[in-house]
Design an enzyme around this catalytic site. Structure first.
Site, PDB file in Angstrom:
ATOM      1  N   SER A 180      -6.817 -24.984   0.292  1.00 53.10           N
ATOM      2  CA  SER A 180      -5.904 -26.026   0.759  1.00 53.10           C
ATOM      3  C   SER A 180      -5.125 -26.723  -0.358  1.00 53.10           C
ATOM      4  CB  SER A 180      -6.662 -27.051   1.593  1.00 53.10           C
ATOM      5  OG  SER A 180      -7.778 -27.553   0.891  1.00 53.10           O
ATOM      6  N   HIS A 208      -6.011 -23.272   7.182  1.00 58.48           N
ATOM      7  CA  HIS A 208      -4.604 -23.137   6.783  1.00 58.48           C
ATOM      8  C   HIS A 208      -4.043 -21.746   7.064  1.00 58.48           C
ATOM      9  CE1 HIS A 208      -4.140 -27.072   4.949  1.00 58.48           C
ATOM     10  NE2 HIS A 208      -5.404 -26.954   4.596  1.00 58.48           N
ATOM     11  N   LYS A 239      -3.599 -28.250  12.589  1.00 58.96           N
ATOM     12  CA  LYS A 239      -2.539 -27.999  11.606  1.00 58.96           C
ATOM     13  C   LYS A 239      -1.412 -27.214  12.289  1.00 58.96           C
ATOM     14  CE  LYS A 239      -5.970 -28.269   7.903  1.00 58.96           C
ATOM     15  NZ  LYS A 239      -5.761 -29.630   7.437  1.00 58.96           N
TER      16      LYS A 239
HETATM   17  N1  PMP Z   1     -10.955 -26.824   6.370  1.00 59.88           N
HETATM   18  C1  PMP Z   1      -9.896 -26.898   5.556  1.00 59.88           C
HETATM   19  C2  PMP Z   1      -9.698 -25.808   4.534  1.00 59.88           C
HETATM   20  C3  PMP Z   1      -8.984 -27.959   5.671  1.00 59.88           C
HETATM   21  O1  PMP Z   1      -7.931 -28.045   4.861  1.00 59.88           O
HETATM   22  C4  PMP Z   1      -9.200 -28.941   6.668  1.00 59.88           C
HETATM   23  C5  PMP Z   1      -8.228 -30.105   6.864  1.00 59.88           C
HETATM   24  N2  PMP Z   1      -7.977 -30.866   5.763  1.00 59.88           N
HETATM   25  C6  PMP Z   1     -10.316 -28.830   7.481  1.00 59.88           C
HETATM   26  C7  PMP Z   1     -11.168 -27.751   7.317  1.00 59.88           C
HETATM   27  C8  PMP Z   1     -10.616 -29.849   8.526  1.00 59.88           C
HETATM   28  O2  PMP Z   1      -9.799 -29.655   9.651  1.00 59.88           O
HETATM   29  P1  PMP Z   1      -9.526 -30.852  10.646  1.00 59.88           P
HETATM   30  O3  PMP Z   1      -8.389 -31.649  10.078  1.00 59.88           O
HETATM   31  O4  PMP Z   1      -9.213 -30.190  11.934  1.00 59.88           O
HETATM   32  O5  PMP Z   1     -10.777 -31.662  10.706  1.00 59.88           O
END
Ligand code: PMP
Length: 392
Positions: A180, A208, A239
């Site tokens: 990310s 992502h 997302k």
């Molecule tokens: N895994 C990754 C790699 C992320 O970037 C994120 C969001 N920042 C999440 C999990 C968590 O997802 P959510 O926003 O749906 O809680």
């Protein structure tokens, strides 16, 4: 109220070091542009990859669901909060992902925590990439299993970890599909091969990659043609899918087990009907409007090339997440402030989200940005880069 002076002191220290972040209020919709403090800015900080947050089909589905079923569900899934629409959506999602079953969690974060804290015992071990998301790290903190961290995308180090853990009953290798903060893709084919060689399980977090990589946005497993060889796929509905939630796509047994053991699933109320209906409409959009994903990748290539031509260090990104690496924390925050003056919202990301001295402006383009908006943003990056002597 007295009692929290120690917190105030720490917050002040964060301010002194340029690490303090205030929340930014958006007035209006999340789109290619956003209103912040009454000013319209080009949005380069959201994860709204396909612009689905405001897609007419999602809006309509959400409104109709509220009218038909109301605002909330009034219970956790396991007591009285499973509506037919929840189960129907999970069936469709499993079919989309080419897996036996799928289960939706309240968020991607809780999906990772739920899986990692429940599927392993003290006879098992989890082997995790050092740059995996915070929710994977927290899930690992909650498991009774042993843990081993391997260097980022380093297959020799992963193999070493697999060799050193042969005495455990089960070994689970876990990786982000797309990382990310850098936007690079996991070496999933190599990870799968090593896992098969050493008889380990594989879990990928496609937060992502869902809606971004693979046919119709099916994710990294589809992108690399690894169907049937990755045991657990986690993803987010928050997302590219544009709504809220996390999912686990795996076997029927895994789904069933999580329903009984994953505490974030068991003890937290189910998604409101509008959320599930909008996610369902998003699935229709992925299947019927693939041109959105094509546009996302067109925009990605254009913007990334533009940043590189300007002379910025964009790291090792292969995806719509393009970091502009500044290094120094305070300079990075200054860069982000200057961009706002120029009409561009691209947030600075600093320690502890990324390593010290690796502060960056993280940009994410979307399918709904116009070429003109991206050109304007590139012009602003160039102007601020020169003003702050980041560019020569
Ligand atoms: N895994 C990754 C790699 C992320 O970037 C994120 C969001 N920042 C999440 C999990 C968590 O997802 P959510 O926003 O749906 O809680």
């Amino acid at each position: 109220m007295k009692g929290f002076e120690y917190l105030e002191q720490e917050l002040q220290e964060m301010k002194n070091k340029g690490l303090y972040r205030s929340l930014t209020d958006i007035q209006g919709e999340q789109g290619a542009t956003v209103q912040i403090n009454g000013k319209e800015l080009i949005q380069l900080s959201s994860n709204n990859y396909l612009g689905l947050t405001t897609h007419p089909r999602l809006r309509k589905a959400a409104i109709e669901a509220v009218e038909k079923y109301g605002a909330g569900t009034g219970s956790v899934r396991t007591i009285a909060g499973t509506f037919s629409m929840h189960e129907e959506y999970e069936r469709r999602l499993a079919e989309f992902k080419h897996t036996e079953a799928a289960l939706v969690f309240q968020s991607g974060f809780t999906a990772n925590v739920g899986v990692l804290s429940s599927l392993l015992t003290d006879q098992d071990v989890v082997i995790s990439d050092e740059l995996n998301h915070a929710s994977i790290i927290d899930g690992i903190r909650l498991t009774k299993a042993g843990r081993k961290i391997y260097k980022h995308n380093d297959m020799a180090d992963l193999e070493q970890a697999l060799k050193e853990t042969q005495e455990y009953r089960k070994r689970l290798v876990v990786t982000d599909g797309v990382f990310s903060m850098d936007g690079d893709i996991a070496l999933l084919p190599e990870i799968v091969e090593l896992a098969e060689k050493y008889d380990a399980l594989v879990m990928v977090d496609d937060a992502h990659a869902s809606g971004v990589l693979g046919a119709n946005g099916r994710g990294t497993v589809d992108h690399f043609g690894l169907h049937g060889r990755v045991h657990i796929q986690v993803g987010t509905l928050s997302k590219a899918i544009g709504v809220l939630g996390g999912y686990v796509a795996s076997t029927k047994a895994v789904r069933d087990y999580l329903i009984h053991k994953a505490r974030p699933f068991l003890f937290s109320t189910s998604h409101p009907p509008a959320v599930t209906a909008a996610c369902d409409a998003a699935l229709d959009v992925l299947l019927e409007e693939p041109e959105l994903i094509e546009k996302l990748w067109d925009n990605t290539k254009f913007f990334k090339k533009g940043l590189e031509e300007l002379g910025f260090d964009t790291g090792r990104s292969d995806t719509p997440i393009t970091p502009v690496i500044i290094g120094d924390e305070a300079a990075c925050m200054k860069f982000a402030d200057e961009l706002i003056q120029e009409g561009v919202y691209a947030q600075g990301i600093a320690f502890p989200t990324v390593a010290k001295g690796k502060a960056r402006i993280r940009t994410i383009v979307s399918a709904v940005h116009s070429r003109e908006q991206l050109e304007k943003a590139l012009f602003s990056f160039g102007k601020v880069g020169k003003k702050l002597s980041i560019l020569g």
